[in-house]
Design an enzyme around this catalytic site. Structure first.
Site, PDB file in Angstrom:
ATOM      1  N   CYS A 147      -1.630   2.125   3.627  1.00 20.68           N
ATOM      2  CA  CYS A 147      -0.751   3.085   2.953  1.00 20.68           C
ATOM      3  C   CYS A 147      -1.153   4.515   3.283  1.00 20.68           C
ATOM      4  CB  CYS A 147      -0.787   2.864   1.438  1.00 20.68           C
ATOM      5  SG  CYS A 147       0.258   3.998   0.507  1.00 20.68           S
ATOM      6  N   CYS A 150      -0.867   6.895   0.338  1.00 18.78           N
ATOM      7  CA  CYS A 150      -1.974   6.777  -0.612  1.00 18.78           C
ATOM      8  C   CYS A 150      -3.243   7.446  -0.094  1.00 18.78           C
ATOM      9  CB  CYS A 150      -2.270   5.305  -0.898  1.00 18.78           C
ATOM     10  SG  CYS A 150      -0.852   4.311  -1.368  1.00 18.78           S
ATOM     11  N   ASP A 151      -3.555   7.254   1.187  1.00 21.71           N
ATOM     12  CA  ASP A 151      -4.877   7.601   1.699  1.00 21.71           C
ATOM     13  C   ASP A 151      -4.899   8.669   2.785  1.00 21.71           C
ATOM     14  OD1 ASP A 151      -5.950   5.643   0.003  1.00 21.71           O
ATOM     15  OD2 ASP A 151      -5.606   4.071   1.500  1.00 21.71           O
TER      16      ASP A 151
END
Length: 337
Positions: A147, A150-151
């Site tokens: 992701c 997300c990261d």
């Protein structure tokens, strides 16, 4: 007056009935449970095979509202505690069979327990497809991710690689250019499956370099994090190495919808189809929230929002159903409603 149907425990072993049955315990399921409990619907939540969902295998989460940084497992533990405090009946079980063809709806746990419900919220989520490498699993959360949203922030000024050839892979690579110094897109063929618009954006971005006809054979690291990837040429089998700080696997997701095939309308990839702007499925009284129906955003916060929607829609469905039942009873008995 409305008559409630009771299921005989002699006819159905270990029968448990609830107004709202929630299947799944990620952000969508937990949020649906809190809202249903606050509406006095006494929901039952089945935790499933991975209590807490994918966030339990995530390390730092920095995009959850109200938390500058929180560990994924800690966030889900807090949600779980809130659900229990709200009085939700939380059951450690895994549903192996459902019947949505009649009401009350029926579900069976792997231990043989039968559940019946007036409404169901499906929040079983989706799982990322991985490369199935031992080294990939070793560095998951320490340089290997599925992701970018997300990261990606963790790779500001660094070098990353994305694996895949579809729209998701291209979009992940493009998103990472907001942070990374350079992004490699590794694809096992010499053409992409992504649509033309995405491909045009990709090739116009100077930070992205294509690595054609290659597959990741191994993830390299120093024990603390990823330092590179070993690549195998899909044409001649030769090996090479690429120095990167992060590897993003974007080869697709699998929604956990096998249980519901043939009973709910789904798309070609197995995602549950819902009414636009709603969580309502093709079966009245059955709602779907989170990654099980969302293949576009796949974020904890959007899943939680859909969990809220599903609980509110379940409440309205029950209210309408009860009103119709009372009206029918009044008509049968000559009462004025």
């Amino acid at each position: 007056m409305a008559v409630e149907i009771e299921i005989s425990e002699a006819a159905v072993p270990s029968a448990r009935h609830s107004k709202v049955l929630i299947i799944g315990s990620g952000p969508a399921g937990y949020t649906a449970a809190v809202y249903a409990a606050r509406a006095a619907l006494a929901p039952t939540l089945i935790k499933g095979p991975q209590p807490g969902g994918q966030l339990t295998i995530t390390t730092e989460v920095e995009n959850w509202p109200g938390d500058a940084s929180v560990l994924g497992p800690d966030l889900m533990a807090r949600m779980g505690e809130q659900v229990r405090t709200a009085g939700v009946d939380v059951v450690s079980d895994m549903i192996v069979e459902v019947d949505l063809a009649r009401t009350p709806f029926r579900a069976v746990g792997d231990g043989g327990t039968h559940y019946t419900a007036d409404t169901i919220v499906i929040a079983t989520g989706a799982s990322s497809r991985w490369l199935e490498l031992d080294s990939e699993a070793e560095y998951r959360g320490r340089g290997v991710s599925a992701c970018a949203t997300c990261d990606g922030f963790f790779y500001r000024g660094r070098v990353c690689a994305v694996v895949g050839g579809g729209n998701t892979a291209v979009e992940e690579a493009l998103y990472l250019t907001n942070f990374a110094e350079k992004v490699y897109l590794i694809h096992r063929r010499d053409t992409l499956r992504a649509d033309r618009t995405n491909q045009t954006r990709l090739h116009a971005n100077p930070k992205i370099e294509m690595v054609w006809n290659a597959e990741v054979a191994d993830v390299l690291g120093d024990g603390g994090g990823v330092t590179g990837v070993a690549l195998r040429d899909t044409r001649d089998g030769t090996f090479s190495q690429l120095a990167v700080h992060g590897l993003f696997v974007a080869i697709g997701h699998d929604p956990a919808t096998t249980l519901f095939k043939g009973q709910l309308h789904m798309d070609d990839e197995g995602y549950i189809l819902v009414t636009h702007g709603s969580t309502a499925t093709s079966v009245p009284g059955v709602f779907a929230a989170g990654d099980v129906q969302d293949k576009l955003f796949r974020q904890a916060v959007t899943s939680a929002g859909m969990g809220c929607m599903a609980a509110l829609e379940a409440e309205r469905y029950l209210a309408g159903h009860n009103a119709r039942a009372i009206a029918a009873d009044g008509a049968d008995t000559g009462m004025t409603v």
